[in-house]
Each structure stands twice: as C-alpha cells, then as structure tokens.
Design a protein around this motif. Structure first.
Motif, PDB file in Angstrom:
ATOM      1  N   SER A  47      67.338  43.731  47.120  1.00 26.42           N
ATOM      2  CA  SER A  47      65.991  43.389  46.797  1.00 26.42           C
ATOM      3  C   SER A  47      65.632  42.197  46.033  1.00 26.42           C
ATOM      4  N   THR A  48      66.350  41.842  45.118  1.00 29.85           N
ATOM      5  CA  THR A  48      65.837  40.783  44.303  1.00 29.85           C
ATOM      6  C   THR A  48      65.904  39.687  45.395  1.00 29.85           C
ATOM      7  N   LEU A  49      66.908  39.621  46.140  1.00 30.30           N
ATOM      8  CA  LEU A  49      66.936  38.434  47.199  1.00 30.30           C
ATOM      9  C   LEU A  49      65.691  38.156  47.999  1.00 30.30           C
ATOM     10  N   LEU A  50      65.182  39.591  48.600  1.00 32.71           N
ATOM     11  CA  LEU A  50      64.092  39.541  49.198  1.00 32.71           C
ATOM     12  C   LEU A  50      62.982  39.543  48.633  1.00 32.71           C
ATOM     13  N   ASN A  51      62.840  39.860  47.279  1.00 34.63           N
ATOM     14  CA  ASN A  51      61.556  39.502  46.710  1.00 34.63           C
ATOM     15  C   ASN A  51      61.634  37.811  46.516  1.00 34.63           C
ATOM     16  N   MET A  52      62.536  37.203  46.224  1.00 30.50           N
ATOM     17  CA  MET A  52      62.552  35.812  46.122  1.00 30.50           C
ATOM     18  C   MET A  52      62.158  35.169  47.437  1.00 30.50           C
ATOM     19  N   ILE A  53      62.725  35.548  48.442  1.00 31.82           N
ATOM     20  CA  ILE A  53      62.385  34.893  49.676  1.00 31.82           C
ATOM     21  C   ILE A  53      60.683  35.264  49.928  1.00 31.82           C
ATOM     22  N   GLY A  54      60.409  36.303  49.581  1.00 31.80           N
ATOM     23  CA  GLY A  54      59.120  36.741  49.779  1.00 31.80           C
ATOM     24  C   GLY A  54      57.946  35.992  48.889  1.00 31.80           C
ATOM     25  N   LEU A  55      58.691  35.438  48.033  1.00 28.11           N
ATOM     26  CA  LEU A  55      57.745  34.659  46.877  1.00 28.11           C
ATOM     27  C   LEU A  55      57.077  35.730  45.797  1.00 28.11           C
ATOM     28  N   PHE A  56      57.645  36.895  45.727  1.00 23.77           N
ATOM     29  CA  PHE A  56      57.075  37.836  44.875  1.00 23.77           C
ATOM     30  C   PHE A  56      57.713  37.790  43.428  1.00 23.77           C
ATOM     31  N   ASP A  57      58.860  36.823  43.364  1.00 24.69           N
ATOM     32  CA  ASP A  57      59.615  36.837  42.054  1.00 24.69           C
ATOM     33  C   ASP A  57      60.074  35.367  42.093  1.00 24.69           C
ATOM     34  N   THR A  58      60.294  34.686  41.000  1.00 20.87           N
ATOM     35  CA  THR A  58      60.851  33.230  40.667  1.00 20.87           C
ATOM     36  C   THR A  58      62.306  33.501  40.523  1.00 20.87           C
ATOM     37  N   PRO A  59      62.997  32.197  40.780  1.00 12.53           N
ATOM     38  CA  PRO A  59      64.350  32.230  40.410  1.00 12.53           C
ATOM     39  C   PRO A  59      64.760  31.625  39.125  1.00 12.53           C
ATOM     40  N   THR A  60      65.526  32.215  38.372  1.00 11.48           N
ATOM     41  CA  THR A  60      66.154  31.585  37.011  1.00 11.48           C
ATOM     42  C   THR A  60      66.234  30.114  37.202  1.00 11.48           C
ATOM     43  N   SER A  61      67.120  29.549  38.365  1.00 12.97           N
ATOM     44  CA  SER A  61      67.239  28.481  38.450  1.00 12.97           C
ATOM     45  C   SER A  61      67.663  28.289  40.190  1.00 12.97           C
ATOM     46  N   SER A  62      67.390  26.985  40.914  1.00 10.61           N
ATOM     47  CA  SER A  62      67.331  26.712  42.251  1.00 10.61           C
ATOM     48  C   SER A  62      65.809  26.769  42.619  1.00 10.61           C
ATOM     49  N   GLU A  63      65.871  26.379  44.172  1.00 10.09           N
ATOM     50  CA  GLU A  63      64.880  26.305  44.670  1.00 10.09           C
ATOM     51  C   GLU A  63      64.817  27.015  46.332  1.00 10.09           C
ATOM     52  N   ILE A  64      63.666  27.478  46.510  1.00  8.70           N
ATOM     53  CA  ILE A  64      63.632  28.127  48.124  1.00  8.70           C
ATOM     54  C   ILE A  64      62.569  27.406  48.876  1.00  8.70           C
TER      55      ILE A  64
END
Length: 68
Positions: A47-64
């Motif tokens: 779910s964390t990964l999907l929230n990152m892909i959907g731009l609902f959450d931001t990564p601690t590091s890296s870019e999508i």
C-alpha cells in the motif's frame, strides 16, 4: 515501448525517534501497456508503494518519474 513510471532507490521511513522502514531501495519500471500485480505479506509495503505511485504520499528519498 516507453516507460510510464520509473522508480529508483525508493525509500520510505515513518516515525520520529523510532523509525519504521516501509520501503528500502526499491527499483521499479512500468512500461506502457504492461500489466502487473503487486503481492506480498501483510506489512510488506504494498500500500505504501501504491500510495507513492499515485502521488498520495512522498518518499523519504528518491524520485518517482511519471510520463506525461
């Protein structure tokens, strides 16, 4: 085919003081027209990964990177 989503070295950490690492060093490339599923045990970061892909959450590091 072109990449529509490219993730390199994605990291997500929750918490102040005591850290909970939800994602650590995740690489993922999704190409146009590709079908995929994300599976894993409870608490593995799906779910964390999907929230990152959907731009609902931001990564601690890296870019999508998403194609327009």
């Amino acid at each position: 085919m072109s990449n529509i989503i490219e993730i390199k070295k994605l990291r997500k950490v929750y918490g102040d003081g005591v850290e909970l690492v939800a994602l650590d060093d995740v690489d993922l490339t999704i190409e146009e027209g590709e079908v995929l599923s994300i599976v894993g045990p409870s608490g593995s970061g799906k779910s964390t990964l999907l929230n990152m892909i959907g731009l609902f959450d931001t990564p601690t590091s890296s870019e999508i990177c998403r194609a327009d």
